[in-house]
Design an enzyme around this catalytic site. Sequence first.
Site, PDB file in Angstrom:
ATOM      1  N   LEU A 280       0.813  -1.210   0.000  1.00 17.83           N
ATOM      2  CA  LEU A 280       0.000   0.000   0.000  1.00 17.83           C
ATOM      3  C   LEU A 280       0.850   1.265   0.000  1.00 17.83           C
ATOM      4  CD1 LEU A 280      -2.592  -1.142   2.695  1.00 17.83           C
ATOM      5  CD2 LEU A 280      -2.842  -1.266   0.212  1.00 17.83           C
ATOM      6  N   GLY A 281       2.068   1.171   0.483  1.00 19.49           N
ATOM      7  CA  GLY A 281       2.959   2.331   0.552  1.00 19.49           C
ATOM      8  C   GLY A 281       4.344   1.891   0.984  1.00 19.49           C
TER       9      GLY A 281
ATOM     10  N   GLY B  50       8.293   3.422   2.613  1.00 16.44           N
ATOM     11  CA  GLY B  50       9.213   4.439   3.112  1.00 16.44           C
ATOM     12  C   GLY B  50      10.633   3.946   2.967  1.00 16.44           C
TER      13      GLY B  50
ATOM     14  N   TYR C  69      12.613   2.829   5.402  1.00 17.15           N
ATOM     15  CA  TYR C  69      12.945   1.666   6.231  1.00 17.15           C
ATOM     16  C   TYR C  69      11.733   0.790   6.515  1.00 17.15           C
ATOM     17  CZ  TYR C  69      11.062   4.333  10.206  1.00 17.15           C
ATOM     18  OH  TYR C  69      10.250   5.039  11.052  1.00 17.15           O
ATOM     19  N   SER C  70      10.603   1.090   5.882  1.00 19.30           N
ATOM     20  CA  SER C  70       9.405   0.299   6.135  1.00 19.30           C
ATOM     21  C   SER C  70       8.547   0.212   4.880  1.00 19.30           C
ATOM     22  CB  SER C  70       8.590   0.914   7.278  1.00 19.30           C
ATOM     23  OG  SER C  70       8.094   2.190   6.898  1.00 19.30           O
ATOM     24  N   VAL C  71       7.655  -0.755   4.895  1.00 19.79           N
ATOM     25  CA  VAL C  71       6.683  -0.907   3.819  1.00 19.79           C
ATOM     26  C   VAL C  71       5.339  -1.217   4.469  1.00 19.79           C
ATOM     27  CG1 VAL C  71       7.244  -3.356   3.551  1.00 19.79           C
ATOM     28  CG2 VAL C  71       6.133  -2.144   1.684  1.00 19.79           C
ATOM     29  N   VAL C  72       4.274  -0.644   3.932  1.00 21.94           N
ATOM     30  CA  VAL C  72       2.929  -0.900   4.449  1.00 21.94           C
ATOM     31  C   VAL C  72       2.223  -1.859   3.496  1.00 21.94           C
ATOM     32  CG1 VAL C  72       0.711   0.081   5.118  1.00 21.94           C
ATOM     33  CG2 VAL C  72       2.822   1.367   5.531  1.00 21.94           C
TER      34      VAL C  72
ATOM     35  N   THR D 244       6.428  18.474   8.505  1.00 20.62           N
ATOM     36  CA  THR D 244       6.417  18.787   7.084  1.00 20.62           C
ATOM     37  C   THR D 244       6.513  20.297   6.958  1.00 20.62           C
ATOM     38  OG1 THR D 244       5.066  16.837   6.616  1.00 20.62           O
ATOM     39  CG2 THR D 244       5.110  18.578   4.938  1.00 20.62           C
TER      40      THR D 244
ATOM     41  N   LYS E  71      -1.306  16.883   8.416  1.00 20.11           N
ATOM     42  CA  LYS E  71      -1.339  17.384   7.039  1.00 20.11           C
ATOM     43  C   LYS E  71      -2.346  16.533   6.278  1.00 20.11           C
ATOM     44  CE  LYS E  71       2.641  14.465   5.817  1.00 20.11           C
ATOM     45  NZ  LYS E  71       4.002  14.425   5.272  1.00 20.11           N
TER      46      LYS E  71
ATOM     47  N   ASN F 112      -1.935  12.756   5.857  1.00 20.86           N
ATOM     48  CA  ASN F 112      -2.085  11.906   7.038  1.00 20.86           C
ATOM     49  C   ASN F 112      -3.525  11.863   7.549  1.00 20.86           C
ATOM     50  OD1 ASN F 112       0.570  11.119   7.074  1.00 20.86           O
ATOM     51  ND2 ASN F 112       1.216  12.686   8.516  1.00 20.86           N
TER      52      ASN F 112
END
Length: 359
Positions: free
Chosen positions: A23-24, A26, A28-31, A182, A142, A145
């Site tokens: 789904l997304g 970063g 160091y991570s993945v969703v 941000t 923001k 989010n």
Amino acid sequence: MSSNSSQPRVQVQPCRYKTGKTLGQGSYSVVKECVHIDTGRYYAAKVINKSLMAGREHMVRNEIAVLKRVSMGHQNVLTLVDYFETVNNLYLVTDLALGGELFDRICRKGSYYESDAVELIRSTLSAVAYLHENGIVHRDLKPENLLFRTPDENSDLLIADFGLSRIVDEEKFHALTTTCGTPGYMAPEIFKKTGHGKPVDIWAIGVITYFLLCGYTPFDRDSHVDEMQAILRADYKFEPATYWADVSREARDFINKCLTIAPEKRMTAVEALAHPFLSSETKHSHDLLPNVRKNFNAKRTLHAAIDTIRAINKLKEGGVMNGALSIAPEDQREPTAEDENANNDGLWRRPTGGRMRVE
């Protein structure tokens, strides 16, 4: 008694989830979408690579602590369903928000009025008031989010991504001083490093409200430096007048009271909820969608072009241009600021959404 008997035993359990599509992602991570094997219910799993997070584990532990404190307490706050770890990864299982991001959904609507913006801000502020009541400052509010739980028209709006949030102990108060967030949504006191807390969320609400009513942010400038200077002076206007002619005075007053430079003079979340902009039933009935959509798409196109030019110039400066362009993801990102206690590893990364944080 043997010395081994006093050692805590690691509890090993079979995995109860099966992961699916991404789904997304970063740095160091993945969703990933995931399904609970026993119940068949779908969730979102944030899969965090331990080796990439080395030295910054406190950031994830903090996110878990925040979510544990506020989960299930408010319909507009993302719920932490489960968390566990394997040898290589940490997993945070949360609500699966399938309704999309706030502004993308607005742009898909057939019409959009000030009263619609009021409902969105009221829901967000209600959740912020709940977070503040429970000693949480979000620090990265923001539109990206703010997610809808389902595609349904009456779906709940959820505050998500608590990676920069902090628990603030009111009795042993210590002001947060790290520059994070941000840029376009960050309050003046964050840049000044004079200490910040819950009022930074109200400033962000002011920026979001401005954005929801016209399609661009109040401090949008050609560079982050110019943007920061505008924020420090609260240098914004309700212009061009044609875009604001059909926006109520109450809305402008609400924004002004959120975008107050001195944090102690800014409205609290509870005070903001009582403001006439959110409590009055009288709203302008003019459709804001054409201008909002046009401005949003124009800015998105402009920023994409600027990012491309910066990437090309960076390659030219490095002598990489040879007739073929191959831009690595890290080469498309701009410098970020360090998060609390995070060690600077010399690798500058820009997460999705452009918030300032080392990941």
